[in-house]
Scaffold this active site. Structure first.
Site, PDB file in Angstrom:
ATOM      1  N   ARG A  27      18.278  20.164 -51.377  1.00 23.84           N
ATOM      2  CA  ARG A  27      17.796  20.003 -52.745  1.00 23.84           C
ATOM      3  C   ARG A  27      18.388  18.723 -53.325  1.00 23.84           C
ATOM      4  NH1 ARG A  27      14.289  22.872 -51.643  1.00 23.84           N
ATOM      5  NH2 ARG A  27      13.692  24.871 -52.545  1.00 23.84           N
TER       6      ARG A  27
ATOM      7  N   GLU B 290      12.674  15.130 -58.915  1.00 20.68           N
ATOM      8  CA  GLU B 290      11.351  15.043 -58.284  1.00 20.68           C
ATOM      9  C   GLU B 290      10.237  15.205 -59.303  1.00 20.68           C
ATOM     10  OE1 GLU B 290      10.938  17.576 -54.825  1.00 20.68           O
ATOM     11  OE2 GLU B 290      12.931  17.013 -54.160  1.00 20.68           O
TER      12      GLU B 290
ATOM     13  N   HIS C 206       9.410  15.473 -49.931  1.00 17.89           N
ATOM     14  CA  HIS C 206       9.693  16.927 -49.854  1.00 17.89           C
ATOM     15  C   HIS C 206       8.694  17.602 -48.905  1.00 17.89           C
ATOM     16  CE1 HIS C 206      11.803  20.373 -52.234  1.00 17.89           C
ATOM     17  NE2 HIS C 206      11.598  20.716 -50.983  1.00 17.89           N
TER      18      HIS C 206
HETATM   19  C1  GLV Z   1      11.460  23.847 -49.538  1.00 13.95           C
HETATM   20  O1  GLV Z   1      12.162  23.024 -50.058  1.00 13.95           O
HETATM   21  C2  GLV Z   1      11.827  25.220 -49.447  1.00 13.95           C
HETATM   22  O2  GLV Z   1      12.825  25.631 -50.063  1.00 13.95           O
HETATM   23  O3  GLV Z   1      11.130  25.964 -48.749  1.00 13.95           O
END
Ligand code: GLV
Ligand code: GLV
Length: 323
Positions: free
Chosen positions: A242, A271, A289
């Site tokens: 994250r 983001e 991401h």
């Molecule tokens: C993506 O970032 C997830 O947490 O699946």
């Protein structure tokens, strides 16, 4: 007939499972993230029994209350669930679930894609070649670094961190060191890995630091200016967890002033915005991401979210219950 709201179009596999159960499935018509107000309005008075949410949806008490007392479950289409105010779920006896396991290998492969891309300067070489700058082989062109025998530092030894360690150890002969709040002796034995008692100790020794801790108050800005300064000058930082775990402005400064050699990021602090200056740097690789974004895995995540909803609506504890 149970009613399910899906906050954005996702791969069909899970939607079909829900429809085969005879549920009335409504998918948000907006091709984008619903704002909190929009989501509240979508839910208000509609009597949904289940909600299938994305990591971009903030789900707290206000949203749960807007959905109403019949709501039994919110199934997140993600393994991370920092977008859930879990205490609010617990207070209301509503299940929260995530999608672990099915994406572990995919994210670990992406982490390795990032490691290879930054160390071997693949993305940079691609930009260079496309720009017509390649005028013939050169002995000193775009020299990168090997992975072989370089120390791989895993910050957070969960499912994904362990799998990244596996790829590094088995695939690239990288010695593995790790930091986690829990020590894992079975893992140490299997991979000849070394436990570091503190993140700082790991940062001082690793050639590649790969971040796999969840986002919590205690991990927010874990990688700040001070800790970036503890890394080797020749080291690389990789983040597929994250964004807010790294102080992104501090990272830009560290990359600009060569405090570390490079970084490869799939996630960002704000983001989809990037910290000023980040995109101008050559010694970074950036992906939007997409670490879990394979056809296979996104379909599997859709099925896991659907399975959790079905179990909850049939009166059983969903397999991935977090609350
Ligand atoms: C993506 O970032 C997830 O947490 O699946
Ligand atoms: C998430 O799947 C993790 O445990 O790393």
């Amino acid at each position: 007939m149970p009613k399910v709201f899906v906050t954005r179009k996702i791969p069909d596999a899970g939607i079909r499972m829900l429809e085969q159960k005879g549920y009335a499935v409504a998918v948000s018509a907006k091709d984008g993230v619903l704002t909190k107000d929009e989501l509240g309005q979508e839910l208000q008075g509609k009597q949904y029994d289940a909600l299938l949410s994305l990591l971009t949806d903030k789900i707290d008490g206000a949203i749960l209350d807007a959905a109403g007392a019949q709501l039994k479950i919110v199934a997140n289409y993600a393994v991370g669930y920092d977008n859930f105010a879990l205490a609010d779920f617990k207070q209301r006896n509503i299940y929260a679930t995530n999608t672990p396991d099915v994406l572990t290998n995919t994210v670990a492969e992406h982490a390795f894609g990032l490691i290879l891309s930054i160390a071997q300067r693949i993305a940079e070489g691609d930009r260079f070649t496309r720009a017509g700058k390649y005028h013939g082989w050169q002995p000193m062109l775009l020299l990168g670094n090997d992975l072989y025998k370089k120390t791989l530092g895993i910050l957070g030894l969960g499912r994904i961190g362990s799998r990244v360690a596996h790829h590094g150890s088995r695939g690239f002969d990288m010695p593995v060191i790790y930091y986690d709040v829990r020590r894992n002796e079975a893992f140490e034995k299997e991979y000849n890995a070394t436990f570091m008692a503190t993140p700082e100790e790991l940062l001082a020794r690793a050639d590649f630091v790969s971040v796999h801790v969840p986002l919590l108050p205690t991990t927010h800005h874990l990688m700040n200016a001070e800790r970036l300064g503890m890394m080797k000058k020749t080291a690389y930082l990789i983040n597929t967890s994250r964004g807010p775990i790294i102080d992104e402005a501090a990272l830009v400064e560290a990359l600009r002033t060569k405090v570390i050699r490079g970084a490869a990021l799939d996630v960002f602090e704000k983001e989809p915005d990037l910290a000023p200056g980040l995109a101008e740097l050559e010694n970074v690789v950036l992906t939007p991401h997409t670490a879990s974004a394979t056809e296979e895995t996104r379909a599997a995540m859709s099925e896991v979210a659907a399975r959790n909803i079905i179990e909850a609506l049939e009166g059983r504890v969903p397999p991935n219950a977090l609350s």
